[in-house]
Design a protein around this motif. Structure first.
Motif, PDB file in Angstrom:
ATOM      1  N   ILE A   1      -5.233  70.255 -71.117  1.00 32.07           N
ATOM      2  CA  ILE A   1      -4.847  71.616 -70.745  1.00 32.07           C
ATOM      3  C   ILE A   1      -5.168  72.603 -71.863  1.00 32.07           C
ATOM      4  O   ILE A   1      -5.786  73.652 -71.644  1.00 32.07           O
ATOM      5  CB  ILE A   1      -3.346  71.661 -70.400  1.00 32.07           C
ATOM      6  CG1 ILE A   1      -3.069  70.850 -69.128  1.00 32.07           C
ATOM      7  CG2 ILE A   1      -2.875  73.110 -70.211  1.00 32.07           C
ATOM      8  CD1 ILE A   1      -1.597  70.579 -68.881  1.00 32.07           C
ATOM      9  N   ILE A   2      -4.742  72.274 -73.078  1.00 31.36           N
ATOM     10  CA  ILE A   2      -4.901  73.212 -74.188  1.00 31.36           C
ATOM     11  C   ILE A   2      -6.370  73.391 -74.566  1.00 31.36           C
ATOM     12  O   ILE A   2      -6.787  74.473 -74.994  1.00 31.36           O
ATOM     13  CB  ILE A   2      -4.083  72.722 -75.406  1.00 31.36           C
ATOM     14  CG1 ILE A   2      -2.590  72.769 -75.075  1.00 31.36           C
ATOM     15  CG2 ILE A   2      -4.360  73.569 -76.634  1.00 31.36           C
ATOM     16  CD1 ILE A   2      -1.698  72.157 -76.140  1.00 31.36           C
TER      17      ILE A   2
ATOM     18  N   ALA B   1      -8.185  77.635 -68.480  1.00 33.58           N
ATOM     19  CA  ALA B   1      -6.841  77.275 -68.021  1.00 33.58           C
ATOM     20  C   ALA B   1      -5.782  77.758 -69.007  1.00 33.58           C
ATOM     21  O   ALA B   1      -4.805  78.417 -68.632  1.00 33.58           O
ATOM     22  CB  ALA B   1      -6.736  75.762 -67.831  1.00 33.58           C
ATOM     23  N   TRP B   2      -5.971  77.441 -70.278  1.00 33.86           N
ATOM     24  CA  TRP B   2      -4.998  77.806 -71.303  1.00 33.86           C
ATOM     25  C   TRP B   2      -4.898  79.322 -71.453  1.00 33.86           C
ATOM     26  O   TRP B   2      -3.816  79.895 -71.570  1.00 33.86           O
ATOM     27  CB  TRP B   2      -5.398  77.146 -72.619  1.00 33.86           C
ATOM     28  CG  TRP B   2      -4.466  77.338 -73.764  1.00 33.86           C
ATOM     29  CD1 TRP B   2      -4.764  77.879 -74.975  1.00 33.86           C
ATOM     30  CD2 TRP B   2      -3.083  76.978 -73.830  1.00 33.86           C
ATOM     31  NE1 TRP B   2      -3.660  77.878 -75.791  1.00 33.86           N
ATOM     32  CE2 TRP B   2      -2.616  77.330 -75.117  1.00 33.86           C
ATOM     33  CE3 TRP B   2      -2.199  76.387 -72.927  1.00 33.86           C
ATOM     34  CZ2 TRP B   2      -1.298  77.118 -75.517  1.00 33.86           C
ATOM     35  CZ3 TRP B   2      -0.885  76.180 -73.329  1.00 33.86           C
ATOM     36  CH2 TRP B   2      -0.442  76.542 -74.601  1.00 33.86           C
ATOM     37  N   GLY B   3      -6.040  80.001 -71.440  1.00 33.02           N
ATOM     38  CA  GLY B   3      -6.040  81.451 -71.616  1.00 33.02           C
ATOM     39  C   GLY B   3      -5.312  82.176 -70.502  1.00 33.02           C
ATOM     40  O   GLY B   3      -4.523  83.101 -70.751  1.00 33.02           O
TER      41      GLY B   3
ATOM     42  N   LEU C   1      -6.565  80.571 -61.318  1.00 31.50           N
ATOM     43  CA  LEU C   1      -7.575  80.384 -62.361  1.00 31.50           C
ATOM     44  C   LEU C   1      -7.122  79.376 -63.408  1.00 31.50           C
ATOM     45  O   LEU C   1      -7.929  78.636 -63.969  1.00 31.50           O
ATOM     46  CB  LEU C   1      -7.883  81.734 -63.034  1.00 31.50           C
ATOM     47  CG  LEU C   1      -8.730  82.708 -62.204  1.00 31.50           C
ATOM     48  CD1 LEU C   1      -8.665  84.117 -62.791  1.00 31.50           C
ATOM     49  CD2 LEU C   1     -10.176  82.243 -62.120  1.00 31.50           C
ATOM     50  N   ALA C   2      -5.814  79.342 -63.672  1.00 35.31           N
ATOM     51  CA  ALA C   2      -5.287  78.396 -64.650  1.00 35.31           C
ATOM     52  C   ALA C   2      -5.226  76.974 -64.105  1.00 35.31           C
ATOM     53  O   ALA C   2      -5.530  76.010 -64.822  1.00 35.31           O
ATOM     54  CB  ALA C   2      -3.897  78.839 -65.104  1.00 35.31           C
ATOM     55  N   LEU C   3      -4.850  76.817 -62.833  1.00 39.75           N
ATOM     56  CA  LEU C   3      -4.620  75.476 -62.280  1.00 39.75           C
ATOM     57  C   LEU C   3      -5.853  74.858 -61.643  1.00 39.75           C
ATOM     58  O   LEU C   3      -5.947  73.628 -61.548  1.00 39.75           O
ATOM     59  CB  LEU C   3      -3.495  75.535 -61.235  1.00 39.75           C
ATOM     60  CG  LEU C   3      -2.114  75.978 -61.726  1.00 39.75           C
ATOM     61  CD1 LEU C   3      -1.109  75.910 -60.582  1.00 39.75           C
ATOM     62  CD2 LEU C   3      -1.652  75.121 -62.900  1.00 39.75           C
ATOM     63  N   ASP C   4      -6.797  75.672 -61.202  1.00 43.87           N
ATOM     64  CA  ASP C   4      -7.932  75.147 -60.441  1.00 43.87           C
ATOM     65  C   ASP C   4      -8.711  74.063 -61.187  1.00 43.87           C
ATOM     66  O   ASP C   4      -9.113  73.058 -60.586  1.00 43.87           O
ATOM     67  CB  ASP C   4      -8.864  76.298 -60.050  1.00 43.87           C
ATOM     68  CG  ASP C   4      -9.871  75.867 -58.989  1.00 43.87           C
ATOM     69  OD1 ASP C   4      -9.490  75.099 -58.096  1.00 43.87           O
ATOM     70  OD2 ASP C   4     -11.035  76.311 -59.068  1.00 43.87           O
ATOM     71  N   PRO C   5      -8.947  74.206 -62.504  1.00 47.38           N
ATOM     72  CA  PRO C   5      -9.732  73.170 -63.181  1.00 47.38           C
ATOM     73  C   PRO C   5      -8.930  71.921 -63.542  1.00 47.38           C
ATOM     74  O   PRO C   5      -9.500  71.001 -64.127  1.00 47.38           O
ATOM     75  CB  PRO C   5     -10.194  73.865 -64.481  1.00 47.38           C
ATOM     76  CG  PRO C   5      -9.741  75.274 -64.398  1.00 47.38           C
ATOM     77  CD  PRO C   5      -8.663  75.344 -63.391  1.00 47.38           C
ATOM     78  N   LEU C   6      -7.638  71.884 -63.223  1.00 48.43           N
ATOM     79  CA  LEU C   6      -6.773  70.832 -63.743  1.00 48.43           C
ATOM     80  C   LEU C   6      -6.171  69.964 -62.637  1.00 48.43           C
ATOM     81  O   LEU C   6      -5.016  69.546 -62.717  1.00 48.43           O
ATOM     82  CB  LEU C   6      -5.649  71.458 -64.588  1.00 48.43           C
ATOM     83  CG  LEU C   6      -6.126  72.283 -65.784  1.00 48.43           C
ATOM     84  CD1 LEU C   6      -4.955  73.016 -66.423  1.00 48.43           C
ATOM     85  CD2 LEU C   6      -6.828  71.404 -66.811  1.00 48.43           C
TER      86      LEU C   6
END
Length: 426
Positions: free
Chosen positions: A222-223, A228-230, A343-348
């Motif tokens: 995540i970081i 995602a982090w931003g 935008l934060a969750l989509d890649p994770l």
């Protein structure tokens, strides 16, 4: 992508999802129970303070602040639990404990016991948000997830619009504990709804065991993911503006502007723009994209809040102008919250539960601290609020600018095809 299709080939194809309208409504009410726990109490803060021998207005704000902070912190723990054991078990246990926590709040005999009960409420409500967001992420991705989140937020926003009025009605019908008793009854109703209608969205093959190494790997993923982090950090600043108003509204509207029983109407008037913009975001995001809409809204968000700070500096803040300058950023929030979350969750997707827990901690726990800080600056005037939200808006713009390496898509509202989801290991 078919709105009823699984999010990927790894998702189960035989899940018997409820119809889209019911699904959105159920996810919305799960998330709205948190907002209800905050906003329904606002009209009763003074009565609760008198009843429990607490006269310091800034101390009474702790009824809101400690709930928000525990709600944020709880998500850090409960996200991995959701990834390990599934969404339904955590939801059902949390709804039962949420009812118990409301019962403890209703029976509190002193201020410290009430704060302890509010802390328990926040922790159990954290499980509701983590599970609800993870279920959406299990089912959807990309712009379809942003669209669904906008629809969820549109239904969800009916709660903060109506909650202060409902709270005022309840304290008109009986003593303030009735507020918490009503919340306990609601949690029982939602328990039955989840038990009967919401399927498990995380199959055993995709569950992650809880271990220190697994958590470290998940947090590292995540970081290390800049986007995602931003966007998680940007959400903390953006929602800090929301919680600043929620926490400070009672003192500003009742003490500075002395609006009395009109408080629920003023609160609803400010928050109504958020519901409207969530509706428009759900209609526009598939055509124009999450970045173009959210970046445009973010620049307008900063501009309005900075103008509000200038007006406060020159000492011109009549009630009508304060209301307008507070409501306009809420309109922008409808284009910021759902898109920043997506935008934060989509890649994770590989660590959806853990990702939603971190995102939730930042967008509520950290934002709650920001909001509590701004509200605690209250000095009998609305000026500190205006300065505080301008600072938080600047922080959000700085964070998104860093995330996008200076390439903001503000005001580039051109229809474009969806881009493929980012790699989870990017």
């Amino acid at each position: 992508m078919d709105s009823n299709a699984p999010r990927s080939s790894s998702a189960p194809s035989l899940i018997n999802w409820p119809p889209q309208g019911e699904f959105v409504s159920l996810v919305a009410i799960l998330m709205a129970m948190n907002a209800l726990s905050i906003d329904i109490v606002l009209p009763a803060l003074g009565l609760i303070g008198e009843s429990l021998d607490q006269s310091d207005g800034n101390a009474i704000q702790l009824i809101i602040t400690i709930y928000i902070f525990s709600f944020g912190c709880g998500q850090l723990v409960l996200g991995p639990v959701s990834d390990r054991f599934g969404r339904r078990p955590l939801l059902l246990i949390a709804l039962g404990l949420f009812a118990v926590a409301n019962g403890l709040a209703a029976s509190a005999s002193d201020f410290s016991h009430l704060l302890a009960a509010r802390c328990a409420q926040g922790l159990t409500a954290a499980a509701l948000r983590v599970s609800a967001l993870a279920i959406v992420r299990d089912r959807y991705q990309g712009r379809q997830m942003a669209k669904t989140m906008s629809l969820v937020m549109m239904v969800f926003m009916a709660v903060p619009l109506m909650a202060p009025l409902l709270g005022q009605i309840l304290i008109g019908l009986g003593p303030w504990p009735l507020i918490f008793e009503a919340s306990a009854v609601l949690s029982g109703f939602v328990f039955l709804w989840v038990a009967l209608r919401l399927p498990e969205s995380l199959p055993p093959a995709r569950r992650r065991r809880i271990s220190l190494s697994t958590l470290i790997d998940g947090y590292r993923l995540i970081i290390s993911h800049r986007s995602a982090w931003g966007y998680m950090l940007a959400s903390g600043f953006v929602f800090g503006v929301l919680f600043s108003f929620i926490t400070a509204s009672n003192q500003i509207l009742l003490e500075v502007y002395e609006i009395g029983n009109k408080f629920p109407l003023a609160f609803a008037g400010v928050a109504s723009g958020l519901a409207v913009s969530n509706f428009f975001n759900s209609r526009l995001v598939e055509a124009y994209g999450m970045r173009a809409l959210s970046h445009t809204a973010l620049i307008l968000f900063l501009g309005v809040n900075c103008l509000h700070a200038v007006l406060a500096f020159v000492g011109y803040q009549p009630f009508w102008l304060f209301t307008v300058m507070t409501a306009l950023p809420f309109v922008m929030l409808g284009f910021l919250g759902p898109n920043f979350t997506a935008l934060a969750l989509d890649p994770l997707g590989k660590v959806a539960g853990l990702a939603t827990s971190v995102q939730g901690f930042i967008s509520t726990g950290i934002a709650g601290l920001f909001g509590g800080w701004v509200a605690h600056l209250y000095n009998g005037t609305p000026e500190p609020y205006a300065y505080g939200v301008a600072i938080l808006s600047a922080g959000a713009v700085a964070m998104v600018t860093w995330t996008e390496r200076g390439q903001l898509r503000a005001f580039r509202l051109v229809k474009e095809p969806p881009t493929p989801p980012e790699s989870p290991s990017a």
